[in-house]
Design a protein around this motif. Structure first.
Motif, PDB file in Angstrom:
ATOM      1  N   MET A 175       3.415   5.326   7.839  1.00 31.64           N
ATOM      2  CA  MET A 175       2.970   4.121   7.096  1.00 31.64           C
ATOM      3  C   MET A 175       4.067   3.071   7.089  1.00 31.64           C
ATOM      4  O   MET A 175       3.827   1.894   7.325  1.00 31.64           O
ATOM      5  CB  MET A 175       2.650   4.484   5.642  1.00 31.64           C
ATOM      6  CG  MET A 175       1.339   5.126   5.395  1.00 31.64           C
ATOM      7  SD  MET A 175       1.101   5.256   3.605  1.00 31.64           S
ATOM      8  CE  MET A 175       0.119   3.816   3.306  1.00 31.64           C
ATOM      9  N   ASP A 217       6.953   9.522  16.975  1.00 35.59           N
ATOM     10  CA  ASP A 217       6.709  10.499  15.917  1.00 35.59           C
ATOM     11  C   ASP A 217       7.148  11.886  16.406  1.00 35.59           C
ATOM     12  O   ASP A 217       7.117  12.159  17.605  1.00 35.59           O
ATOM     13  CB  ASP A 217       5.191  10.500  15.606  1.00 35.59           C
ATOM     14  CG  ASP A 217       4.911  10.870  14.171  1.00 35.59           C
ATOM     15  OD1 ASP A 217       3.765  10.753  13.717  1.00 35.59           O
ATOM     16  OD2 ASP A 217       5.888  11.309  13.488  1.00 35.59           O
ATOM     17  N   LEU A 246       8.475   3.909  -2.399  1.00 32.99           N
ATOM     18  CA  LEU A 246       9.485   3.891  -1.312  1.00 32.99           C
ATOM     19  C   LEU A 246      10.139   2.517  -1.218  1.00 32.99           C
ATOM     20  O   LEU A 246      10.407   2.000  -0.124  1.00 32.99           O
ATOM     21  CB  LEU A 246       8.817   4.280   0.016  1.00 32.99           C
ATOM     22  CG  LEU A 246       8.275   5.722   0.111  1.00 32.99           C
ATOM     23  CD1 LEU A 246       7.515   5.937   1.426  1.00 32.99           C
ATOM     24  CD2 LEU A 246       9.412   6.752  -0.014  1.00 32.99           C
ATOM     25  N   ALA A 286       0.626  12.220   0.885  1.00 34.86           N
ATOM     26  CA  ALA A 286      -0.618  12.694   1.523  1.00 34.86           C
ATOM     27  C   ALA A 286      -1.357  13.640   0.580  1.00 34.86           C
ATOM     28  O   ALA A 286      -2.582  13.578   0.453  1.00 34.86           O
ATOM     29  CB  ALA A 286      -0.283  13.384   2.846  1.00 34.86           C
ATOM     30  N   GLY A 305       3.944  14.005   5.502  1.00 37.79           N
ATOM     31  CA  GLY A 305       3.034  13.326   4.572  1.00 37.79           C
ATOM     32  C   GLY A 305       3.712  12.461   3.542  1.00 37.79           C
ATOM     33  O   GLY A 305       3.137  12.112   2.518  1.00 37.79           O
ATOM     34  N   ASN A 364      10.501  15.678  10.818  1.00 38.39           N
ATOM     35  CA  ASN A 364      10.586  16.492   9.613  1.00 38.39           C
ATOM     36  C   ASN A 364      11.807  17.413   9.723  1.00 38.39           C
ATOM     37  O   ASN A 364      12.119  18.151   8.810  1.00 38.39           O
ATOM     38  CB  ASN A 364       9.343  17.404   9.459  1.00 38.39           C
ATOM     39  CG  ASN A 364       8.049  16.639   9.571  1.00 38.39           C
ATOM     40  OD1 ASN A 364       7.067  17.147  10.114  1.00 38.39           O
ATOM     41  ND2 ASN A 364       8.006  15.423   9.093  1.00 38.39           N
ATOM     42  N   PRO A 417      10.024  15.285   4.624  1.00 39.09           N
ATOM     43  CA  PRO A 417       8.917  16.251   4.740  1.00 39.09           C
ATOM     44  C   PRO A 417       7.645  15.576   5.254  1.00 39.09           C
ATOM     45  O   PRO A 417       7.536  14.347   5.216  1.00 39.09           O
ATOM     46  CB  PRO A 417       8.735  16.747   3.304  1.00 39.09           C
ATOM     47  CG  PRO A 417       9.926  16.296   2.541  1.00 39.09           C
ATOM     48  CD  PRO A 417      10.479  15.116   3.248  1.00 39.09           C
ATOM     49  N   GLU A 441       0.820  -1.229   0.000  1.00 39.50           N
ATOM     50  CA  GLU A 441       0.000   0.000   0.000  1.00 39.50           C
ATOM     51  C   GLU A 441       0.845   1.266   0.000  1.00 39.50           C
ATOM     52  O   GLU A 441       0.327   2.379   0.042  1.00 39.50           O
ATOM     53  CB  GLU A 441      -0.900   0.014   1.242  1.00 39.50           C
ATOM     54  CG  GLU A 441      -1.939  -1.094   1.266  1.00 39.50           C
ATOM     55  CD  GLU A 441      -2.630  -1.154   2.624  1.00 39.50           C
ATOM     56  OE1 GLU A 441      -2.368  -2.120   3.353  1.00 39.50           O
ATOM     57  OE2 GLU A 441      -3.387  -0.234   2.943  1.00 39.50           O
ATOM     58  N   ILE A 442       2.180   1.065  -0.007  1.00 44.97           N
ATOM     59  CA  ILE A 442       3.071   2.241   0.058  1.00 44.97           C
ATOM     60  C   ILE A 442       3.725   2.418  -1.309  1.00 44.97           C
ATOM     61  O   ILE A 442       4.386   1.500  -1.808  1.00 44.97           O
ATOM     62  CB  ILE A 442       4.154   2.041   1.145  1.00 44.97           C
ATOM     63  CG1 ILE A 442       3.485   1.756   2.506  1.00 44.97           C
ATOM     64  CG2 ILE A 442       5.059   3.256   1.235  1.00 44.97           C
ATOM     65  CD1 ILE A 442       4.470   1.420   3.619  1.00 44.97           C
ATOM     66  N   GLY A 443       3.533   3.583  -1.913  1.00 45.00           N
ATOM     67  CA  GLY A 443       4.070   3.789  -3.268  1.00 45.00           C
ATOM     68  C   GLY A 443       5.397   4.521  -3.263  1.00 45.00           C
ATOM     69  O   GLY A 443       5.627   5.412  -2.440  1.00 45.00           O
TER      70      GLY A 443
HETATM   71  N1  LIG Z   1       4.325   6.726  -0.184  1.00 45.40           N
HETATM   72  C1  LIG Z   1       3.007   6.693   0.093  1.00 45.40           C
HETATM   73  N2  LIG Z   1       2.220   5.770  -0.483  1.00 45.40           N
HETATM   74  C2  LIG Z   1       0.894   5.736  -0.230  1.00 45.40           C
HETATM   75  N3  LIG Z   1       0.250   6.601   0.593  1.00 45.40           N
HETATM   76  C3  LIG Z   1       1.000   7.558   1.190  1.00 45.40           C
HETATM   77  C4  LIG Z   1       2.402   7.652   0.973  1.00 45.40           C
HETATM   78  N4  LIG Z   1       2.873   8.692   1.728  1.00 45.40           N
HETATM   79  C5  LIG Z   1       1.806   9.208   2.375  1.00 45.40           C
HETATM   80  N5  LIG Z   1       0.700   8.543   2.058  1.00 45.40           N
HETATM   81  C6  LIG Z   1      -0.667   8.860   2.501  1.00 45.40           C
HETATM   82  O1  LIG Z   1      -0.589  10.026   3.341  1.00 45.40           O
HETATM   83  C7  LIG Z   1      -1.030   9.744   4.674  1.00 45.40           C
HETATM   84  C8  LIG Z   1      -0.046  10.324   5.669  1.00 45.40           C
HETATM   85  O2  LIG Z   1       1.165   9.543   5.590  1.00 45.40           O
HETATM   86  P1  LIG Z   1       2.079   9.345   6.882  1.00 45.40           P
HETATM   87  O3  LIG Z   1       1.303   9.656   8.100  1.00 45.40           O
HETATM   88  O4  LIG Z   1       2.756   8.027   6.795  1.00 45.40           O
HETATM   89  O5  LIG Z   1       3.109  10.508   6.621  1.00 45.40           O
HETATM   90  P2  LIG Z   1       4.271  10.977   7.597  1.00 45.40           P
HETATM   91  O6  LIG Z   1       5.495  11.082   6.792  1.00 45.40           O
HETATM   92  O7  LIG Z   1       4.314  10.155   8.824  1.00 45.40           O
HETATM   93  O8  LIG Z   1       3.701  12.409   7.929  1.00 45.40           O
HETATM   94  P3  LIG Z   1       4.139  13.340   9.141  1.00 45.40           P
HETATM   95  O9  LIG Z   1       5.605  13.593   9.021  1.00 45.40           O
HETATM   96  O10 LIG Z   1       3.304  14.560   8.933  1.00 45.40           O
HETATM   97  O11 LIG Z   1       3.764  12.592  10.386  1.00 45.40           O
HETATM   98  C9  LIG Z   1      -1.069   8.237   4.805  1.00 45.40           C
HETATM   99  O12 LIG Z   1      -2.177   7.849   5.581  1.00 45.40           O
HETATM  100  C10 LIG Z   1      -1.247   7.756   3.367  1.00 45.40           C
HETATM  101  O13 LIG Z   1      -2.618   7.646   3.068  1.00 45.40           O
END
Ligand SMILES: Nc1ncnc2c1ncn2[C@@H]1O[C@H](COP(=O)(O)OP(=O)(O)OP(=O)(O)O)[C@@H](O)[C@H]1O
Length: 395
Positions: A186, A237, A142, A345, A181, A284, A179, A138-140
């Motif tokens: 995930m 986090d 990466l 995100a 999102g 971040n 950064p 589900e993670i694109g």
């Molecule tokens: N590489 C990805 N592939 C698929 N969905 C993603 C990806 N990156 C982010 N998302 C979507 O964005 C949402 C937020 O991602 P996530 O919480 O993992 O980001 P984060 O890097 O932890 O953000 P933050 O630094 O603000 O905490 C996830 O719930 C997902 O739906």
């Protein structure tokens, strides 16, 4: 009572009642009086106990730090200081263990009760997921980050013997930086899911509490819970909330954050690389982190999670559009080329917004135009946010 017997006698003479009947009547009376006495005694004991509760001073809660050999115990009292206390005779020294909650008498000199182990309300407020339901699929975009996390977190949790045989220690902590999102949370959830590990999600700012010593205590309790629920992954986090470079310890708040950071560092140093508790942190702002956090043996594996490139964005669009009812001509490649600078995100939000546009137009299919309109809306929102950030920097 004697008056009562005279009355009975006088009545029985008058009514010619024999002695046997008299005895029976008297016994019945004695029995009913006995029942009345018993119930009055019970009531008296109840009120005595209530009075005792109301008048007794509160006990002091403390946590056992160490059981000394001379039958004394070192405790950290909830009022702050560490105390060396006695053990009351009704408690066996062998029943007292470090980390236990105990009740001290009012003078704080003696343990008079062992308290039921309870999870700290703060710690319970952590998000604990026995089995997150996120998968790597589900993670694109990466793939490289997933490979690295599988190597340093999943493999040691699943096959520690590989590392023992070859004689190397995997990193204890992994720091994901990049950064907002971009998928850091995930990734942590997916690796916990694939490692069959309990996922304990803590936001570091929750450690920074207002009461002295609270932050450090919560850190300690989080790791105690992680050991209890092992194999587990502690995901911290926004670690920059407590892990920023050491600054002039001015306010008490800064000193409290420093104490919390010290506790975190000692927890990390406190367990071995092959224990079945792993720590993943996310930030971040890697530029402001205290170097002590990044020292070997702590977060010594840094994994950058950048904004997705065109290929990554195309992959993320594919992941979300494949779950939607969309028109044939939606082209993820075109969408990816139009969204330079979008995070995962942002892409997810664009797809959700496109769905809303279709619903507002009474359609149950998302068109390419819906997607283009949604992307335009998210782009506008991002530039507004950028403007606000720039303004905040100059205030
Ligand atoms: N590489 C990805 N592939 C698929 N969905 C993603 C990806 N990156 C982010 N998302 C979507 O964005 C949402 C937020 O991602 P996530 O919480 O993992 O980001 P984060 O890097 O932890 O953000 P933050 O630094 O603000 O905490 C996830 O719930 C997902 O739906």
């Amino acid at each position: 009572m004697s008056g009562y017997i005279d009355v009975i006698k006088e009545r029985s003479n008058h009514n010619n009642v024999g002695d046997d009947t008299l005895d029976r009547l008297l016994q019945e009376k004695i029995n009913s009086l006995q029942i009345e006495i018993d119930s009055l005694r019970k009531e008296l004991n109840y009120y005595k106990a209530e009075m005792e509760k109301l008048l007794s001073p509160p006990l002091i809660e403390a946590t056992v730090l160490d059981v000394m050999d001379n039958n004394r115990v070192l405790v950290r009292s909830s009022s702050g200081p560490n105390l060396l206390v006695n053990i009351s005779n009704n408690i066996k020294t062998a029943d007292i263990k470090p980390g236990m909650s105990v009740a001290l008498n009012q003078r704080g000199s003696t343990i008079i009760e062992l308290l039921k182990q309870r999870d700290d309300p703060y710690v319970k407020s952590m998000e604990i997921i026995d089995r997150p339901n996120i998968t790597y699929a589900e993670i694109g975009g990466l793939e490289e980050q997933i490979r690295e996390l599988r190597e340093v977190v999943e493999l040691p949790l699943k096959k520690p013997e590989l590392f023992r045989e070859i004689g190397i220690e995997p990193p204890k902590g992994v720091l994901l930086f990049g950064p907002p999102g971009t998928g850091k949370t995930m990734l942590a959830k997916a690796v916990a899911n694939e490692s069959n590990a309990t996922f304990i999600h803590v936001v570091a700012s929750e450690f920074a509490q207002k009461f002295v010593g609270e932050g450090a205590r919560i850190v300690k309790e989080v790791f105690e819970m992680a050991k209890k629920k092992a194999p587990s992954i502690v995901f911290i986090d926004e670690i920059d909330a407590i892990g920023a470079k050491r600054i002039e310890l001015g306010t008490s708040g800064e000193r409290e954050i420093q104490r919390t950071l010290m506790q975190l560092l000692s927890e990390i140093d406190g367990f071995k690389a092959l224990d079945n508790v792993k720590i993943i942190a996310a930030t971040n702002r890697i530029d402001i982190l205290d170097p002590a956090l990044l020292r070997p043996g702590r977060f010594d594996r840094l994994v950058e999670v950048p904004l997705p490139n065109t290929e990554g964005r195309k992959e993320i669009f594919r992941i979300y559009t494949q779950k939607m009812k969309i028109e044939e001509n939606i082209n993820n490649e075109i969408l990816a080329n139009m969204t330079e600078g979008f995070s995962g995100a942002d892409i997810k939000n664009s797809c959700v917004e496109a769905g809303y546009i279709a619903i507002r137009n009474d359609r149950n299919v998302v068109t390419m135009n819906d997607m283009l309109e949604a992307i335009d809306k998210i782009q506008k929102k991002k530039s507004i946010n950028k403007g606000i950030e720039r303004k905040e920097k100059f205030i």
